[in-house]
Scaffold this motif. Structure first.
Motif, short mmCIF file in Angstrom:
data_model
loop_
_atom_site.label_atom_id
_atom_site.label_comp_id
_atom_site.label_asym_id
_atom_site.label_seq_id
_atom_site.Cartn_x
_atom_site.Cartn_y
_atom_site.Cartn_z
N ARG A 61 0.87 -1.18 0.00
CA ARG A 61 0.00 0.00 0.00
C ARG A 61 0.90 1.22 0.00
N ARG A 88 -4.32 11.90 -10.71
CA ARG A 88 -4.33 10.84 -9.69
C ARG A 88 -4.50 9.47 -10.35
N THR A 89 -5.47 9.36 -11.24
CA THR A 89 -5.72 8.09 -11.92
C THR A 89 -4.51 7.68 -12.76
N GLU A 141 -1.73 6.46 -10.45
CA GLU A 141 -2.03 5.12 -9.93
C GLU A 141 -1.74 4.06 -10.99
N ASP A 142 -2.16 4.31 -12.23
CA ASP A 142 -1.91 3.36 -13.32
C ASP A 142 -0.41 3.20 -13.59
N ARG A 185 1.23 1.29 -10.79
CA ARG A 185 0.94 -0.14 -10.93
C ARG A 185 1.91 -0.79 -11.91
#
Length: 101
Positions: free
Chosen positions: A4, A26-27, A30-31, A34
């Protein structure tokens, strides 16, 4: 393995943000994060770190090529801070006993 990552504070100059809205950034981060964490060998390197409560603040990783997106650079910076990014050998700033929770 559970991981996390929590970014407490992210300050982005409006010129870097360009036309992107904060929610879209933000999206995208995050991608990109990942993808950065899914690289081959990453789980093994992270397992060696153990539990970290925090990492030192980091400066944005320079672009590796023209047109590299802000989210990709932010993800690379997080990876480097954890000692796992492509530029980790030069910019790792992790401290034993500190991981973003």
């Amino acid at each position: 393995m559970n991981l996390r990552v929590h970014i407490d504070r992210l300050v982005v100059d409006e010129a870097l943000l360009g036309h992107m809205r904060p929610a879209a950034l933000r999206t995208a981060v995050e991608d990109a994060l990942r993808r950065e964490l899914a690289r081959s060998g990453t789980p093994e390197r992270l397992a060696k770190l153990g539990h970290l409560d925090a990492v030192a603040p980091a400066k944005l990783t320079p672009a590796r090529h023209p047109g590299e997106g802000l989210a990709t650079r932010l993800a690379a910076t997080v990876g480097a801070s954890l000692g796992i990014g492509t530029s980790a050998a030069n910019t790792a700033r992790h401290q034993k006993g500190a991981l973003p929770s």
